[in-house]
Design an enzyme around this catalytic site. Sequence first.
Site, PDB file in Angstrom:
ATOM      1  N   ASN A  85      -3.531  -5.451  -2.474  1.00  0.00           N
ATOM      2  CA  ASN A  85      -3.917  -4.547  -1.386  1.00  0.00           C
ATOM      3  C   ASN A  85      -3.787  -5.206  -0.013  1.00  0.00           C
ATOM      4  OD1 ASN A  85      -6.146  -6.177  -1.247  1.00  0.00           O
ATOM      5  ND2 ASN A  85      -7.655  -4.564  -1.686  1.00  0.00           N
ATOM      6  N   ILE A 116      -5.249  -7.731   1.180  1.00  0.00           N
ATOM      7  CA  ILE A 116      -6.456  -8.377   1.711  1.00  0.00           C
ATOM      8  C   ILE A 116      -6.752  -9.599   0.847  1.00  0.00           C
ATOM      9  CG2 ILE A 116      -8.932  -8.077   2.168  1.00  0.00           C
ATOM     10  CD1 ILE A 116      -8.314  -4.994   2.193  1.00  0.00           C
ATOM     11  N   ASP A 140       4.733  -4.421  -5.957  1.00  0.00           N
ATOM     12  CA  ASP A 140       4.164  -5.650  -6.515  1.00  0.00           C
ATOM     13  C   ASP A 140       4.150  -6.719  -5.421  1.00  0.00           C
ATOM     14  OD1 ASP A 140       3.207  -7.544  -8.235  1.00  0.00           O
ATOM     15  OD2 ASP A 140       4.734  -7.213  -9.779  1.00  0.00           O
ATOM     16  N   SER A 189       8.584  17.579 -12.658  1.00  0.00           N
ATOM     17  CA  SER A 189       9.361  17.474 -11.422  1.00  0.00           C
ATOM     18  C   SER A 189       8.586  17.945 -10.199  1.00  0.00           C
ATOM     19  CB  SER A 189      10.661  18.265 -11.546  1.00  0.00           C
ATOM     20  OG  SER A 189      10.385  19.588 -11.953  1.00  0.00           O
ATOM     21  N   ASP A 197       5.187  -6.217 -15.403  1.00  0.00           N
ATOM     22  CA  ASP A 197       3.878  -5.566 -15.295  1.00  0.00           C
ATOM     23  C   ASP A 197       4.032  -4.106 -14.865  1.00  0.00           C
ATOM     24  OD1 ASP A 197       4.603  -5.804 -12.649  1.00  0.00           O
ATOM     25  OD2 ASP A 197       2.898  -7.050 -12.051  1.00  0.00           O
TER      26      ASP A 197
END
Length: 571
Positions: A224, A226, A198, A256, A181
């Site tokens: 996140n 939560i 992740d 950069s 993913d």
Amino acid sequence: MLKIIISWIGLLLIVCVPLVENRLTSNLRNGVNGGVDCATCSVLLGIVDHLTIVYNESATHALEQLCSFLPSEYKVYCLAAVDFLGPYIIDGFIKGDNPDVICHSLKFCKDEPDQGKCRIYPSKSPILFTERVLNFRQRHPSIDLHINDPKICEIPGIKEICKILENIFNNHKPAIDFDQDRFGTEPTLRGSSWRGKDCNDFSSSSRPGAQVLNGDSVVDHNCNGIYGMNPTSGKPWEEELCNETQRMGIAVLGDSISAHFHIPEQWLDAKQLSATVFEHLTFILENELDWPQLSGTTGHINVSWPNIDGPTRSVYARLFELDHCNHRDYQNIAVNGARSGSMLDIMKSLSRSPKNDVPLLVMYSLVGNDVCNGHPDTIDHMTTVEEMKKNVLTTLEYLDTVLPKGSHVLTTGLANGSLLYDLLHDRIHPFGRVGTPISYTQIYDYLSCLQISPCNGWMTSNATLRALTTQRAMELSAAVRNVTYTYKPMQYDIEYLDFPFNDVIQEWVAQGGEPWQLIESVDGFHINQYGHATVSDVLWKWLQTNKPQWLPPLNLHNADIERVFKDQGGY
Ligand SMILES: *[C@@H]1O[C@H](CO)[C@@H](O)[C@H](O)[C@H]1NC(C)=O
Ligand SMILES: *[C@@H]1O[C@H](CO)[C@@H](O)[C@H](O)[C@H]1NC(C)=O
Ligand SMILES: *[C@@H]1O[C@H](CO)[C@@H](O)[C@H](O)[C@H]1NC(C)=O
Ligand SMILES: *[C@@H]1O[C@H](CO)[C@@H](O)[C@H](O)[C@H]1NC(C)=O
Ligand SMILES: *[C@@H]1O[C@H](CO)[C@@H](O)[C@H](O)[C@H]1NC(C)=O
Ligand SMILES: *[C@@H]1O[C@H](CO)[C@@H](O)[C@H](O)[C@H]1NC(C)=O
């Protein structure tokens, strides 16, 4: 064996703006007169020379000392490499040769016909190679550098490492990413330094930026930190704590500057060399010498490493401060050397689903490489206004296919690189702080001579050329602006901003600094940690003033989130 060169190349990358910006990206340039290999050799031996001065020791000792500074897993390989090339080098130093001469003897540097003579150390008399060098080479028949065109990356053993490095530098997706993913669990190799970590690498539906599913009552789909149920109310936490605010992620499509390219100056300055400054060498290399985790757009941590001397302030960190529900929703899609053309490929590594993710604030910021290249006829290789318009338009159209409705895009123009020369030209480069002083102008001209300068147009003592380069940069900025205001996006709204370097300088001066302190000391080209923090100050003020509706409201539950979920799983 492989690691030999990580350590050598690590050191060698020192000269690495050219290496990284030009050689390991699409714009392959090896230069003339030995190019990158010559510069690498000369700078490395320059450091050895400086160590002999600082510690009043022999070149043999200095070489060993240099190896001793490296992380323990590399030390033995470093010594092996010294065994291989050391006799040449030490012989040269004993004879009082400077690095230019020794690197010519090793054939990493050459004087090709009609290409001028490139010397990092200004020499009073011409280098007499003929007989000296022939003798020199005869005394070391065991070292097989008899081929006419030795390349550092062709020396046995080093070869494999160079391949690995090229892989690292050319693949802009996480190396460890089981569910594909594009979000990983390890920081480097395009992992969580670049994109939020992740929280479930075995399910592609769990990733930063995803919409909440079933209140995230069991699984943390958006990573996140939560999730779960509030046992008191019997409702999912995510619903209670994140319901009243609209989450907003951030991504940058950039070069950069956005990736925050930074070579620690301690690597080049013999007085500051020590084991501590190389402690994180592997990590730094695996992040392509970039520090996105500390950048002005996606920075999210402070580090206490000796290689960094300023605080992290970023747009992401402020989005998080406003609403902790945005935790981990950042993507730094920036690549050293990226220009509007190569961005057409790079942008495809952005991960966003128009249907399953929350809106994203995207910065499109390519501030130099469309006018920067190492060609002697540099102007002929700059992006034209027409090409720029086409590239920007293609990017904006692509964003319409991947961004969730309600997203925002901010494009910026190119920087005025004339400022760099004005700020730095007569200052002493960190490499030239020991022994013969070497100014930025000398470094610029040396890199130009080898045709490996990351930016001939700006990093030059030719004022006419600098002005022409800035003129093209302004024309290209106008093109970005024009397309920004002409294109009618479906999924997002859009705004253009001139790259706000003048405002950044003013802000920094107001904070008590001097303008040159905002520039990377080693490459004399990028903005440094203070520069990044200050850019984020300026961008944030601009957003608050001009686009307050783009910014999420303050989440009144932030304190509850901290209380219940602590650091939300960290980064
Ligand atoms: C450097 O070392 C040499 C020999 O080891 C010694 O004679 C000399 O005094 C030293 N110089 C300094 C400045 O310490
Ligand atoms: C959160 O929003 C959902 C859907 O809009 C609603 O059903 C739920 O009651 C809200 N929860 C809270 C705590 O406001
Ligand atoms: C880093 O530390 C400074 C204070 O030194 C603080 O203002 C800033 O918010 C911190 N940044 C992050 C990303 O935590
Ligand atoms: C670019 O910066 C230089 C100063 O370094 C200034 O003289 C010049 O006017 C600037 N050009 C533009 C187009 O802003
Ligand atoms: C400076 O650059 C301009 C523009 O490329 C070129 O015409 C001129 O010859 C250069 N001057 C020198 C001294 O190299
Ligand atoms: C963009 O450029 C075109 C052609 O040069 C011009 O006609 C148009 O007015 C410009 N649009 C904007 C919004 O600047």
